[in-house]
Motif scaffolding. Structure first.
Motif, short mmCIF file in Angstrom:
data_model
loop_
_atom_site.label_atom_id
_atom_site.label_comp_id
_atom_site.label_asym_id
_atom_site.label_seq_id
_atom_site.Cartn_x
_atom_site.Cartn_y
_atom_site.Cartn_z
N SER A 126 70.45 -28.70 28.77
CA SER A 126 69.30 -28.10 29.46
C SER A 126 68.32 -27.51 28.45
O SER A 126 68.66 -27.32 27.27
CB SER A 126 69.79 -27.00 30.41
N SER A 177 72.39 -24.03 27.54
CA SER A 177 73.63 -23.41 28.01
C SER A 177 73.91 -23.88 29.43
O SER A 177 73.02 -24.36 30.14
CB SER A 177 73.55 -21.88 27.97
N GLU A 178 75.18 -23.72 29.82
CA GLU A 178 75.60 -24.11 31.17
C GLU A 178 76.63 -23.10 31.66
O GLU A 178 77.59 -22.76 30.95
CB GLU A 178 76.21 -25.51 31.16
N ASN A 211 71.76 -17.99 26.93
CA ASN A 211 71.88 -17.57 28.33
C ASN A 211 70.80 -16.51 28.51
O ASN A 211 70.95 -15.38 28.05
CB ASN A 211 73.27 -17.00 28.60
N ASN A 248 70.32 -22.35 34.38
CA ASN A 248 71.36 -22.94 33.55
C ASN A 248 72.71 -22.91 34.29
O ASN A 248 73.10 -21.96 34.86
CB ASN A 248 71.47 -22.22 32.20
#
Length: 228
Positions: A73, A77-78, A108, A228
């Motif tokens: 992304s 971050s995810e 984040n 995210n």
């Protein structure tokens, strides 16, 4: 006379304390608009309970937290959430969990959890993390940043409702886990909320708030804001 006023004060405090002990629980959703309909299926602070006769072990278990999230992304971050929608057995327990994966220099973004404090532990990588205090009582003071570098095995806590963030300052991927004292902590990512709301906030409001040219604000409102 002083003794009478003291007795009255103590009686009032006793009433206030007794009322406080019977207060409503903390909210688990942003709002709950009342409906004047006795047949309406309304969810209040959680989910409707499953019939115990059809509960299975799978209601208390979830898999997949060993899988790396999609970190391609724009912010790198995810977040993989384990909230009540994914793990039904969490309902009414007041806890939840997230895994956060970070690409090199992944972020984040600054955000808040309106309904939970957070305990955060680094499993892999090097993260720069921090939180910002609420409005200072002294108008001559600034909002204060508490930040430091964390390594694997390090733990950080974020008090409920305070702005916080994590930034991967390492050259490799990073992984962390976060625990919350709510089954639905809520998430408000500040940039997304302010520049990506629908309908949009008036651009002149944001221009004045951020002391920016209004054309810059309009540009920021035109770009896609991806969670995210």
């Amino acid at each position: 006379m002083l003794g009478n006023w003291f007795a009255l004060f103590m009686a009032i405090m006793a009433v206030i304390c007794s009322i406080g002990s019977a207060s409503d629980p903390d909210p688990l959703q942003d709002f709950c608009v009342a409906v004047d309909d006795s047949s309406a299926a309304v969810l209040v602070n959680g989910k409707i309970c499953k019939d115990p006769k059809i509960v299975t072990p799978n209601d208390f278990s979830v898999s997949g937290l060993n899988q790396v999230g999609n970190i391609s992304s724009p912010v790198g971050s995810e977040i993989t959430q384990v909230f009540v929608d994914r793990l039904p057995g969490l309902n009414t327990l007041g806890i939840s969990l997230s895994r956060i994966d970070y690409a090199p220099y992944g972020l984040n973004p600054p955000h808040v959890h309106p309904r939970a404090s957070e305990i955060f532990v680094v499993m892999e990588g090097t993260l720069y993390v921090g939180l910002i205090t609420s409005s200072p009582q002294n108008p001559n003071m600034r909002y204060e940043l508490f930040a430091k570098i964390l390594h694997p095995g390090d733990v950080y806590v974020y008090p409920r409702g305070l702005i916080h963030f994590q930034y991967n300052v390492g050259k490799g991927n990073a992984v962390a886990f976060a625990g919350f004292n709510s089954q639905n902590p809520g998430l408000i990512t500040l940039a997304n909320a302010l520049f990506g709301s629908e309908p949009p906030l008036p651009s002149d409001v944001l221009a004045k708030a951020f002391q920016l040219d209004e054309e810059i604000v309009k540009y920021l409102q035109s770009v896609p804001w991806i969670q995210n």
